[in-house]
Design an enzyme around this catalytic site. Structure first.
Site, PDB file in Angstrom:
ATOM      1  N   LYS A   1       5.812 -17.245  -1.363  1.00  0.00           N
ATOM      2  CA  LYS A   1       4.854 -18.334  -1.098  1.00  0.00           C
ATOM      3  C   LYS A   1       4.435 -19.016  -2.397  1.00  0.00           C
ATOM      4  O   LYS A   1       4.463 -20.227  -2.544  1.00  0.00           O
ATOM      5  CB  LYS A   1       3.650 -17.729  -0.344  1.00  0.00           C
TER       6      LYS A   1
ATOM      7  N   GLU B   1     -15.960 -24.281 -17.659  1.00  0.00           N
ATOM      8  CA  GLU B   1     -17.249 -24.272 -18.366  1.00  0.00           C
ATOM      9  C   GLU B   1     -18.400 -24.675 -17.440  1.00  0.00           C
ATOM     10  O   GLU B   1     -19.553 -24.342 -17.688  1.00  0.00           O
ATOM     11  CB  GLU B   1     -17.217 -25.169 -19.609  1.00  0.00           C
TER      12      GLU B   1
ATOM     13  N   TYR C   1      -5.729 -19.058   5.828  1.00  0.00           N
ATOM     14  CA  TYR C   1      -5.230 -19.463   4.515  1.00  0.00           C
ATOM     15  C   TYR C   1      -3.725 -19.718   4.513  1.00  0.00           C
ATOM     16  O   TYR C   1      -3.237 -20.583   3.787  1.00  0.00           O
ATOM     17  CB  TYR C   1      -5.656 -18.469   3.427  1.00  0.00           C
TER      18      TYR C   1
ATOM     19  N   CYS D   1       3.050 -13.210  -0.384  1.00  0.00           N
ATOM     20  CA  CYS D   1       2.486 -13.727  -1.634  1.00  0.00           C
ATOM     21  C   CYS D   1       3.527 -14.292  -2.608  1.00  0.00           C
ATOM     22  O   CYS D   1       3.367 -15.404  -3.122  1.00  0.00           O
ATOM     23  CB  CYS D   1       1.744 -12.627  -2.396  1.00  0.00           C
TER      24      CYS D   1
ATOM     25  N   GLY E   1       0.816  -1.213   0.000  1.00  0.00           N
ATOM     26  CA  GLY E   1       0.000   0.000   0.000  1.00  0.00           C
ATOM     27  C   GLY E   1       0.848   1.261   0.000  1.00  0.00           C
ATOM     28  O   GLY E   1       0.590   2.199  -0.762  1.00  0.00           O
TER      29      GLY E   1
ATOM     30  N   CYS F   1       4.356  -8.782   1.227  1.00  0.00           N
ATOM     31  CA  CYS F   1       3.964  -9.549   0.043  1.00  0.00           C
ATOM     32  C   CYS F   1       5.186 -10.005  -0.754  1.00  0.00           C
ATOM     33  O   CYS F   1       5.314 -11.167  -1.115  1.00  0.00           O
ATOM     34  CB  CYS F   1       3.037  -8.696  -0.817  1.00  0.00           C
TER      35      CYS F   1
ATOM     36  N   GLU G   1      -2.028 -23.116   3.168  1.00  0.00           N
ATOM     37  CA  GLU G   1      -1.077 -23.071   2.054  1.00  0.00           C
ATOM     38  C   GLU G   1       0.238 -23.761   2.411  1.00  0.00           C
ATOM     39  O   GLU G   1       0.800 -24.518   1.608  1.00  0.00           O
ATOM     40  CB  GLU G   1      -0.818 -21.614   1.654  1.00  0.00           C
TER      41      GLU G   1
ATOM     42  N   HIS H   1     -14.823 -25.709 -24.122  1.00  0.00           N
ATOM     43  CA  HIS H   1     -14.788 -27.144 -23.884  1.00  0.00           C
ATOM     44  C   HIS H   1     -13.501 -27.758 -24.404  1.00  0.00           C
ATOM     45  O   HIS H   1     -13.054 -27.369 -25.479  1.00  0.00           O
ATOM     46  CB  HIS H   1     -15.997 -27.790 -24.596  1.00  0.00           C
TER      47      HIS H   1
HETATM   48  C1  LIG Z   1       2.684 -15.780   4.191  1.00  0.00           C
HETATM   49  C2  LIG Z   1       1.788 -14.735   3.566  1.00  0.00           C
HETATM   50  C3  LIG Z   1       1.205 -14.978   2.355  1.00  0.00           C
HETATM   51  C4  LIG Z   1       0.390 -14.029   1.765  1.00  0.00           C
HETATM   52  N1  LIG Z   1      -0.160 -14.314   0.549  1.00  0.00           N
HETATM   53  C5  LIG Z   1      -0.942 -13.395  -0.052  1.00  0.00           C
HETATM   54  C6  LIG Z   1      -1.482 -13.653  -1.345  1.00  0.00           C
HETATM   55  O1  LIG Z   1      -1.268 -14.721  -1.917  1.00  0.00           O
HETATM   56  N2  LIG Z   1      -2.234 -12.696  -1.927  1.00  0.00           N
HETATM   57  C7  LIG Z   1      -2.489 -11.502  -1.301  1.00  0.00           C
HETATM   58  O2  LIG Z   1      -3.172 -10.660  -1.888  1.00  0.00           O
HETATM   59  N3  LIG Z   1      -1.994 -11.232  -0.067  1.00  0.00           N
HETATM   60  C8  LIG Z   1      -1.223 -12.148   0.563  1.00  0.00           C
HETATM   61  N4  LIG Z   1      -0.696 -11.874   1.798  1.00  0.00           N
HETATM   62  C9  LIG Z   1      -1.093 -10.613   2.470  1.00  0.00           C
HETATM   63  C10 LIG Z   1      -0.282  -9.432   1.956  1.00  0.00           C
HETATM   64  O3  LIG Z   1       1.090  -9.720   2.084  1.00  0.00           O
HETATM   65  C11 LIG Z   1      -0.646  -8.195   2.765  1.00  0.00           C
HETATM   66  O4  LIG Z   1      -2.043  -8.006   2.739  1.00  0.00           O
HETATM   67  C12 LIG Z   1       0.028  -6.943   2.189  1.00  0.00           C
HETATM   68  O5  LIG Z   1       1.417  -7.081   2.181  1.00  0.00           O
HETATM   69  C13 LIG Z   1      -0.378  -5.717   3.015  1.00  0.00           C
HETATM   70  O6  LIG Z   1       0.270  -4.582   2.508  1.00  0.00           O
HETATM   71  P1  LIG Z   1       0.578  -3.358   3.474  1.00  0.00           P
HETATM   72  O7  LIG Z   1       1.081  -2.262   2.605  1.00  0.00           O
HETATM   73  O8  LIG Z   1      -0.570  -3.091   4.357  1.00  0.00           O
HETATM   74  O9  LIG Z   1       1.726  -3.867   4.460  1.00  0.00           O
HETATM   75  P2  LIG Z   1       3.124  -4.576   4.183  1.00  0.00           P
HETATM   76  O10 LIG Z   1       3.252  -5.062   2.815  1.00  0.00           O
HETATM   77  O11 LIG Z   1       3.296  -5.538   5.288  1.00  0.00           O
HETATM   78  O12 LIG Z   1       4.167  -3.394   4.365  1.00  0.00           O
HETATM   79  C14 LIG Z   1       4.378  -2.752   5.579  1.00  0.00           C
HETATM   80  C15 LIG Z   1       5.812  -2.260   5.601  1.00  0.00           C
HETATM   81  O13 LIG Z   1       5.968  -1.326   6.655  1.00  0.00           O
HETATM   82  C16 LIG Z   1       7.252  -1.494   7.231  1.00  0.00           C
HETATM   83  N5  LIG Z   1       7.199  -0.896   8.563  1.00  0.00           N
HETATM   84  C17 LIG Z   1       6.435  -1.300   9.608  1.00  0.00           C
HETATM   85  N6  LIG Z   1       6.594  -0.450  10.639  1.00  0.00           N
HETATM   86  C18 LIG Z   1       7.474   0.500  10.232  1.00  0.00           C
HETATM   87  C19 LIG Z   1       8.017   1.654  10.844  1.00  0.00           C
HETATM   88  N7  LIG Z   1       7.679   2.012  12.074  1.00  0.00           N
HETATM   89  N8  LIG Z   1       8.893   2.410  10.141  1.00  0.00           N
HETATM   90  C20 LIG Z   1       9.248   2.057   8.871  1.00  0.00           C
HETATM   91  N9  LIG Z   1       8.742   0.991   8.233  1.00  0.00           N
HETATM   92  C21 LIG Z   1       7.871   0.224   8.906  1.00  0.00           C
HETATM   93  C22 LIG Z   1       7.433  -3.009   7.207  1.00  0.00           C
HETATM   94  O14 LIG Z   1       8.802  -3.368   7.311  1.00  0.00           O
HETATM   95  C23 LIG Z   1       6.825  -3.364   5.865  1.00  0.00           C
HETATM   96  O15 LIG Z   1       7.785  -3.368   4.834  1.00  0.00           O
HETATM   97  C24 LIG Z   1       0.148 -12.793   2.416  1.00  0.00           C
HETATM   98  C25 LIG Z   1       0.726 -12.539   3.659  1.00  0.00           C
HETATM   99  C26 LIG Z   1       1.545 -13.497   4.234  1.00  0.00           C
HETATM  100  C27 LIG Z   1       2.179 -13.205   5.568  1.00  0.00           C
END
Ligand SMILES: Cc1cc2nc3c(=O)[nH]c(=O)nc-3n(C[C@H](O)[C@H](O)[C@H](O)COP(=O)(O)OP(=O)(O)OC[C@H]3O[C@@H](n4cnc5c(N)ncnc54)[C@H](O)[C@@H]3O)c2cc1C
Length: 465
Positions: free
Chosen positions: A64, A454, A191, A61, A29, A56, A195, A449
């Protein structure tokens, strides 16, 4: 020269007025919000203390799914020899090769993220950020002022408070194991647990999965949950419900888990996939009056604004729908709202999702239970069959497909599948569901098909419920 001039002007503007947006967390995000805001002319910085790309890309993701691919080959080789005339010599699997190839790819992606941020002229600040006041962030003792602050810090694995918890691993460590265990205990019913059960089993590891509730994958359609449990058990995996771990002890190289029924279970590794919590503690949020829910999620309005007007939050830290494409969508909406004069609330309706279990799940819309409570009368179309491929392999695996239709409007409000390529198939159907397709539209669509997909356009008779 023009670039240098631009850069000088930009730095001067930051020095005078601070950033327009300071993002905490360069995950799914945060990176999207930072890039899109910068492309709309905002002066943006993003702080990251661990890894660019977030969960991710680094421990979610992407690695994984690479492991899921690796774990399929054993069954595919067996299918090829059992039913399709291939003979394969002795086969072997080398864990370090997979682990290290995966890590190399993740490193490459990290470089791409760094490039995306610098191309968009987003300042990357390395280190852990905390909030000092509603317009100031501190990283490694240095303070940055900003008109808006975006908290995009994601979530973190929750580990139960039991004796010996430190002996277990979580999804953070599982991607870096020194050796492939021969026996794994997976604890959890979400999930991620499902997985990793499939991944380890596919790689030839003896797996037991425990879940404390009566049936795993809470929130998914009940037929999907039951069907997947049957399929997992039919592969010889020891899947137990109403069972939990109460303590872990180390005996030599073996980890011994005590279970709720008093029995013990030995394993080389114990993986806790027992949920995740919003990463919101020790950021300074409470002191600024940012409201948090009981689970630590940052409370936000429909535009992702917290209770403090200059502080916004997106992604897992808000605990809405914790998926990468959702965090990205929320990031895009935020940049539209703040820097494109186009207030845009993220839409959390009909978000499709996959579980890369074996076989995988694809789903969009409402479960039958939720559809019944929202619409009352629904028709359910259900089909369970052996995929064409398995008529030759002899494998027992069955595919499940299900449609849930609101009887009053004829709209398809839920579409669910358990079977090969479910994620790929449901992604396409998700467009139809989002567009409000009716059962009549499905019936009018000609099938491809022979495919499994389908079946979604050929189911004609609702089941008696
Ligand atoms: C094992 C696993 C498998 C997954 N598989 C899937 C999938 O197949 N498909 C899917 O859609 N989603 C999947 N997800 C979920 C997906 O990874 C998360 O929903 C997504 O990464 C959320 O994005 P985000 O931006 O909220 O946070 P994140 O991607 O977690 O990013 C947050 C970042 O903030 C940083 N941070 C935290 N605190 C601080 C701070 N104080 N100062 C500076 N940096 C900081 C962290 O280091 C991190 O890099 C999976 C998650 C896991 C754990």
């Amino acid at each position: 020269m023009v670039g240098a001039e631009h850069s000088k002007g930009w730095e001067q503007a930051v020095a005078n007025r601070g950033f327009d947006l300071f993002v905490i967390g360069a995950g799914s995000g945060g990176v999207r919000a930072a890039r899109f805001s910068a492309q709309r002319g905002a002066r943006v910085a993003v702080a990251e203390d661990r890894y660019l790309g977030g969960t991710c890309v680094n421990v979610g993701c992407v690695p994984k799914k690479l492991f899921v691919y690796a774990s399929h080959f054993r069954d595919e080789l067996a299918d090829a020899t059992r039913g399709f005339g291939w003979s394969v010599g002795s086969v072997d699997f080398d864990w370090p090769t997979l682990r290290d190839n995966k890590s190399q790819e993740i490193e490459r992606l990290g470089g791409i993220y760094a490039g995306l941020l610098s191309d968009a002229k987003v300042r990357h600040v390395e280190g852990r950020a905390t909030l000092v006041d509603p317009h100031t962030v501190e990283v490694d003792g240095k303070r940055y002022s900003a008109e808006h602050i975006l908290v995009a810090t994601g979530s973190w694995p929750t580990v139960p408070e039991i004796p010996g918890r430190e002996l277990a691993i979580t999804s953070n460590e599982v991607f870096h194991l020194e050796t492939l265990p021969s026996k794994v205990l997976v604890v959890g019913g979400g999930y991620i647990a499902v997985e990793f059960t499939g991944i380890f089993h596919g790689l030839g590891v003896d797996v037991t999965q425990l879940y404390r509730g009566p049936l795993f994958l809470r929130g998914f359609d009940d037929d999907v949950r039951t069907h997947l449990a049957e399929q997992i058990r039919s592969k010889g995996i020891d899947l137990r419900f109403e069972t939990n771990v109460t303590a872990i002890e180390k005996h030599g190289h073996v980890l011994r888990a005590t279970l709720t029924d008093g029995s013990t279970l030995d394993a080389d590794q114990i993986l806790f996939a027992t949920g995740r919590h919003p990463n919101s503690s020790n950021l300074g949020l409470e002191a600024l009056g940012v409201e948090l829910a009981a689970d630590g999620a940052i409370e936000v309005d429909e535009y992702s604004r917290s209770s403090v007007p200059s502080i916004w939050a997106i992604g897992d830290v808000t605990n809405r729908i914790n998926l990468t494409p959702v965090a990205i969508h929320e990031g895009v909406c935020l940049s539209e709202t703040l820097f494109n004069d186009n207030p845009r609330a993220p839409n959390h309706e009909n978000v499709p999702a996959a579980v890369f279990s074996q076989p995988p799940i694809g789903t969009v819309g409402l479960s039958e239970a939720n559809a019944r409570s929202r619409f009352g009368d629904v028709d359910v179309y259900l089909s369970s069959f052996r995929a064409l491929k398995h008529t030759l392999t002899g494998a027992a695996e069955r595919t499940l497909m299900k449609l849930v239709v609101d009887r009053a409007s004829d709209r398809v409000v839920g579409l669910h599948m358990v079977g090969p390529e479910a994620g790929e198939i449901v992604q396409g159907f998700a467009v139809a569901i989002k567009a409000g397709a009716s059962k009549a539209d499905f019936d009018a669509t000609i099938g491809i098909h022979p495919t499994s997909a389908e079946e979604f356009v050929t189911m004609r008779t609702p089941v008696e419920r």
